[in-house]
Design a protein around this motif. Structure first.
Motif, short mmCIF file in Angstrom:
data_model
loop_
_atom_site.label_atom_id
_atom_site.label_comp_id
_atom_site.label_asym_id
_atom_site.label_seq_id
_atom_site.Cartn_x
_atom_site.Cartn_y
_atom_site.Cartn_z
N GLN A 52 8.30 11.88 -3.08
CA GLN A 52 7.98 12.27 -1.71
C GLN A 52 9.25 12.22 -0.91
O GLN A 52 10.19 11.50 -1.26
CB GLN A 52 7.01 11.26 -1.09
CG GLN A 52 5.60 11.38 -1.64
CD GLN A 52 4.83 12.41 -0.84
OE1 GLN A 52 4.99 12.49 0.36
NE2 GLN A 52 4.03 13.21 -1.53
N ALA B 224 2.47 1.71 -3.38
CA ALA B 224 1.50 2.18 -4.39
C ALA B 224 1.20 3.67 -4.20
O ALA B 224 1.21 4.46 -5.14
CB ALA B 224 0.23 1.34 -4.27
N SER B 225 0.97 4.08 -2.95
CA SER B 225 0.65 5.51 -2.72
C SER B 225 1.86 6.38 -3.10
O SER B 225 1.72 7.49 -3.62
CB SER B 225 0.22 5.70 -1.27
OG SER B 225 1.32 5.43 -0.42
N ALA B 226 3.09 5.88 -2.86
CA ALA B 226 4.29 6.66 -3.23
C ALA B 226 4.35 6.83 -4.75
O ALA B 226 4.62 7.92 -5.27
CB ALA B 226 5.53 5.96 -2.70
N ALA C 286 0.84 -1.22 0.00
CA ALA C 286 0.00 0.00 0.00
C ALA C 286 0.87 1.25 0.00
O ALA C 286 0.65 2.20 -0.76
CB ALA C 286 -0.91 -0.03 1.22
N SER C 287 1.90 1.27 0.83
CA SER C 287 2.75 2.47 0.89
C SER C 287 3.50 2.66 -0.42
O SER C 287 3.64 3.78 -0.92
CB SER C 287 3.70 2.37 2.08
OG SER C 287 4.76 1.50 1.74
N GLN D 95 1.43 3.23 11.12
CA GLN D 95 0.32 2.30 10.91
C GLN D 95 -0.17 1.69 12.23
O GLN D 95 -1.37 1.50 12.43
CB GLN D 95 0.74 1.13 10.02
CG GLN D 95 0.88 1.53 8.59
CD GLN D 95 1.73 0.50 7.87
OE1 GLN D 95 2.01 -0.56 8.42
NE2 GLN D 95 2.15 0.81 6.67
N ALA E 73 1.82 6.77 -6.83
CA ALA E 73 0.72 7.61 -7.34
C ALA E 73 0.98 9.11 -7.11
O ALA E 73 0.69 9.95 -7.94
CB ALA E 73 -0.57 7.20 -6.64
N SER E 74 1.54 9.52 -6.01
CA SER E 74 1.63 10.95 -5.68
C SER E 74 3.00 11.55 -5.94
O SER E 74 3.35 12.56 -5.37
CB SER E 74 1.22 11.12 -4.23
OG SER E 74 2.08 10.32 -3.44
#
Lengths: 215, 380, 403
Positions: free
Chosen positions: A202, A194-196, A191-192, A214, A198-199
């Motif tokens: 960072q 994937a979010s990295a 999940a982390s 978490q 997408a945005s």
């Protein structure tokens, strides 16, 4: 020398003769085969293989590690490892024995195979009425004849079976808990990541701080 | 003719017919497959040659090829009537070799099972001796009734009646439950009455006295020179009990006496064993009273794949037959380099000819019975 | 006061008379003899079969185990199984054995032993042959068994069997003398060698108790000596050195197998019955009952009852005592039994001398007579026992203990 020792002996014998009719504990014969002597729980005779559940092939606990074959003093066990693997009771992929033969005419029931088995796969049976008229193959037991369900083990050795089952249940729970924790860790990492992606870029966050976030 | 060493008159055969009889391997009274080539003049024995080896099973070589752990079931089968003490002798030797310590409870339990073994061995032996004398099995059956109770105890403890395979380096295989110890206490409470009954059946029997007193005399000096040990040595008057000499295990914590005989004949040997049965019961009571709680096995000991450092050790115990010793030489690998058993039955048997010459052939069987051999140990 | 004969008592005699009356006159004696012989063989062989089971179960119970109990209820069909087994076993004769003698030995043994039953009064009027010299005939025939034993041992061409045979001969000859001498007091008192007369003389009752010879001190001692000598004659434990099972494995019949082995067994047991029967006749009053109240029980029932009691005593002694060694056996016979039997004869003479009326009035005189004769036997017995004990160096030992 007057013969009184002989008379004493005769009196003792007569007492035993009449006592064998009147006292219960004098006559200790067990009339086999109508009655059978009850064996104590720890009694051991020949080994057998354990399987869980209904299917002897799928539930067989033995993983063909061949430790019992090496440690057996008269070398009466013959194992051939399989080429493929199947999962065991904690979910790990293990091999299984394609061939597991015990030559019961050589086995001396010393129980060392049971002591050294790390997988609780082989245990001692209590059977003694094993005579056969096939001189060469009748006393060579293959995997099919050796595999017996866990319920049978609980019947013949209740105390040992309770201890073994308790331990295995605990191990299964621990393995499940570890697997759940590992799965959750992998999911969080995915999940982390994937979010990295997408945005955009960072600031790099260390894994420890992310895990703290978490939990 | 007077024989200086035997210190008695030795029978000199005259010109007559010497008959050679082989009391062969198939014989009801030779305690196993054992042969005696006896030269007789009428009924008197002139010469006797024991022939054994019919039960040789390569025990020492097998033990040298297997690991140290695999030899323990084979030691059960040496003196197959007393498997617990055989195990103890071997385990003692390995513990000396590898420097392993034994927990307290294990030591007490070892004493308990060893003394139970001694009791059932002596009871059975006296029964066999009387069977050889022709008492058609009655004392034997009484002794076996008690022996069965002891074997049942062994079965509920270790899993097998005779081939117990119970002792391990650094302790025992399984612990004894409280119920088992209570059963042993109950049995030990009932056994003195059995010993009294047994003694009453036979001690005053004139036929027994007439046949055994003065027969098969073993003089003290000859016994010491030949290396005879066990009840046979003590019947000749020598005060040598390894439990008192070596203090192995925890025997120095118990008080017990050692009976000694004077004449060294068959009657003395038989009485030695009877009196030792009583001393054994005293030992058992003390051990059962004092046994502590605790583990019976040192968890750090590697049973599988034990590799002691190179060296040698000799571990000996007082088995019911005599001094049972195990000599081990290790070269650092998992198999012993040399494994040697000192069999008390065989060494006690070497003096058979000197005891039997000049006696009747009927006495030969009784003298052999009083030596107390088990062929598994003689031939290994 | 003699007990009267009733029909249950004489049932076999009347049966035999009925059968003999059917046959024409010239053959009647022959048929009568044949019936007697057949009856003896059938009855005593059946008793042998019963005794084998009785012995094995008795020994078993003494040793706290069951005897044979699989074949038939309580194992009574076991002799049938044993007979079938011995009939179907291979008959092995050693190659260098003397075939004729080897074959004849068991036959001679069994035949001679059956001969000795001819003079035993099994019941009232139930003696096969009423000889005037019954006792002499019995002992003569009994001595012929030794010949058969030696034939067996010699012809087998085997060292063990020769050893056994020599031991057997020495033992049986030595114990013939105490056997015969212990029956001499009875013959003296009865004044006749005929067994039928001896039993009838014991069939008298005073105050309800019979005049059995065993109720007198010389009779009691004589009976004990007779039974000891009888145990030695028939090679039963503790005198079974010739068939010393654990030493020379069956001695003189080691080379016999199959039915001949069974015949040796048969002969040993039959001899045991015969010599017990003689003991019952001489000392225990034969077929008479001990108290006049029970005299209505048939005489043959009394005889067989006493025989069964003696057989049980044999089994009891076998289950208890170990075996004597050869030289001890000989010592016992010559140094102990022989002097004791002579002393019993002396005591019987004293008994006759002190007949009631000589010492005092009736009951007191009888008691004094009993005590004096008992003393005549007991004092030398104790002296002799002590002398032999000192000679043989048997001692009560005490043991010292070391710490």
């Amino acid at each position: 020398m007057l013969g009184e020792g002989i008379i004493q002996g005769l009196v003792e014998t007569a007492r035993n003769f009449f006592g064998s009719y009147t006292e219960k504990n004098r006559l200790v014969t067990v009339q086999y085969p109508e009655e059978r002597h009850e064996l104590p729980e720890a009694s051991r005779n020949f080994p057998f293989l354990l399987y869980d559940g209904k299917d002897p092939e799928a539930g067989l606990r033995c993983v063909a590690c061949q430790i019992c074959e090496k440690e057996c003093p008269p070398r009466c066990i013959h194992i051939e490892k399989s080429k493929d693997k199947k999962p065991d009771f904690v979910g790990k992929q293990q091999a299984y024995p394609a061939v597991f033969d015990i030559d019961v005419s050589v086995c001396m029931s010393c129980q060392i195979c049971v002591e050294v088995c790390p997988f609780d796969a082989i245990r001692m049976d209590k059977v003694y009425e094993l005579s056969t008229d096939d001189r060469f193959g009748g006393l060579l037991y293959t995997k099919k004849e050796l595999a017996k369900p866990n319920e049978y083990y609980q019947k013949i050795h209740p105390v040992e079976a309770a201890e073994t089952d308790g331990r295995r249940v605990k191990e299964a729970e621990e393995a499940k808990a570890k697997a759940a924790a590992a799965e959750a860790a992998a999911k969080a990492k995915a999940a982390s990541a994937a979010s990295a992606a997408a945005s955009g870029p960072q600031p790099v966050v260390s894994d420890a701080i992310a895990k703290e976030k978490q939990s | 003719m007077r024989d200086a060493l035997l210190d008695r008159d030795v029978y000199e055969p005259e010109e007559g017919e010497i008959m050679e009889v082989s009391m062969g391997p198939h014989h009801p009274s030779t305690h196993g497959v054992f042969r005696m080539d006896v030269k007789l003049e009428g009924e008197r024995v002139v010469k006797l040659k024991p022939v054994f080896g019919y039960l040789h099973r390569n025990h020492e070589k097998i033990a040298e090829h297997g690991a140290y752990l695999s030899a323990i079931p084979y030691t059960d089968r040496l003196d197959y009537l007393c498997s617990m003490t055989n195990n103890w002798g071997y385990v003692l030797a390995v513990e000396k070799l590898a420097g392993i310590a034994v927990p307290e409870r294990a030591e007490y339990l070892r004493v308990i099972v060893a003394e139970l073994t001694r009791f059932q061995n002596h009871a059975g032996l006296i029964g066999f001796l009387l069977q050889d004398m022709g008492a058609s099995g009655t004392p034997l059956m009484y002794a076996f009734r008690e022996r069965e109770k002891i074997l049942d105890l062994f079965e509920s403890l270790s899993g097998a009646r005779m081939m117990c395979n119970y002792m391990r380096f650094g302790g025992l295989r399984v612990d004894a439950t409280k119920e088992w110890l209570d059963e042993v206490r109950a049995l030990v409470g009932r056994l003195p009455q059995f010993v009294d009954e047994y003694e009453a059946l036979l001690r005053a029997n004139e036929i027994l006295l007439a046949r055994t007193q003065g027969t098969g005399v073993l003089p003290r000096e000859l016994a010491i020179n030949t290396g005879v040990t066990g009840p046979m040595l003590r019947a000749s008057g020598v005060n040598y009990d390894i439990r008192k000499v070596d203090h192995y295990g925890i025997y120095d914590r118990f008080t017990f006496k050692v009976p000694l005989g004077e004449h060294g004949d068959v009657y003395d040997r038989y009485m030695m064993r009877l009196l030792e049965m009583r001393e054994t019961l005293k030992l058992l009571e003390q051990a059962l009273h004092d046994i502590p709680e605790g583990p019976v096995m040192d968890p750090k000991v590697r049973l599988r794949g034990l590799r002691p450092k190179a060296g040698e050790a000799y571990g000996r115990i007082e088995s019911p037959k005599g001094e049972l010793g195990f000599f081990l030489i290790s070269d650092g690998s998992g198999n012993p380099y040399r494994y040697r058993v000192r069999p008390p039955s065989m060494i006690n048997l070497t003096i058979l000819e000197d005891m039997c010459v000049g006696e009747n052939i009927a006495d030969t069987v009784i003298i052999l019975g009083s030596v107390d051999i088990v062929l598994g140990e003689v031939d290994r | 006061m003699m007990a009267s004969a009733n029909s249950a008592d004489q049932v076999f005699v009347t049966l035999k008379d009925v059968i003999v009356a059917q046959v024409p006159a010239p053959f009647q004696t022959l048929v009568s003899i044949l019936i007697s012989v057949a009856m003896i063989i059938v009855v005593f062989a059946a008793l042998f079969a019963l005794t084998t089971v009785f012995e094995r179960k008795g020994l078993g119970r003494i040793q706290n185990r069951y005897g044979p109990n699989r074949v038939g209820p309580w194992g009574v069909m076991q002799p049938l199984a044993d007979a079938l087994k011995s009939l179907t076993k291979e008959d092995i004769v050693p190659k260098r054995a003397d075939r004729l003698v080897h074959y004849l030995a068991p036959l001679v043994l069994v035949g001679v032993v059956f001969l000795s039953y001819a003079v035993l009064p099994v019941g009232r009027n139930m003696t096969a042959v009423d000889l005037d010299t019954g006792v002499l005939y019995f002992f003569a025939v009994g001595a012929a068994t030794e010949l058969a034993v030696f034939m067996a041992g010699w012809s087998s061409h085997n060292k063990y069997s020769l050893l056994g045979a020599m031991r057997a001969i020495a033992q049986m000859i030595s114990y013939e003398i105490p056997l015969i001498l212990s029956s001499v007091p009875v013959i003296m008192m009865a004044g006749t060698l005929s067994l039928v007369t001896i039993v009838e003389q014991q069939n008298r009752y005073t105050a309800g108790i019979a005049h059995w010879n065993v109720f007198t001190p010389w009779g009691l001692a004589g009976f004990i000596l007779f039974m000891i000598a009888a145990t030695a004659e028939t090679n039963r434990s503790p005198f079974d050195l010739p068939e010393g099972e654990s030493e020379i494995i069956a001695g003189y019949f080691i080379e016999y197998s199959g039915f001949k082995f069974a015949l040796f067994f048969l002969a040993e047991y039959l001899e045991m019955f015969a010599v017990s029967g003689l003991g019952i006749t001489l000392f225990l009053g034969g077929w008479s009952s001990p108290v006049s109240l029970l005299a209505w029980i048939p005489s043959w029932l009394w005889f067989f009852g006493k025989l069964l009691a003696l057989i049980f005593a044999f089994i009891w002694v076998r289950g208890t005592l170990p075996r004597l060694r050869m030289d001890q056996l000989m010592n016992f016979a010559w140094k102990f039994m022989l002097p004791m039997t002579l002393i019993v004869i002396l005591s019987a003479g004293v008994w006759r001398f002190l007949s009631p009326g000589v010492v005092g009035p009736k009951p007191l005189g009888g008691v004094i007579r009993w005590l004096v004769c008992a003393l005549v036997i007991l004092a030398p017995y104790i002296l002799l026992a002590r002398m032999l004990e000192r000679g043989r160096k048997i001692e009560k030992r005490t043991y010292r203990f070391a710490e």
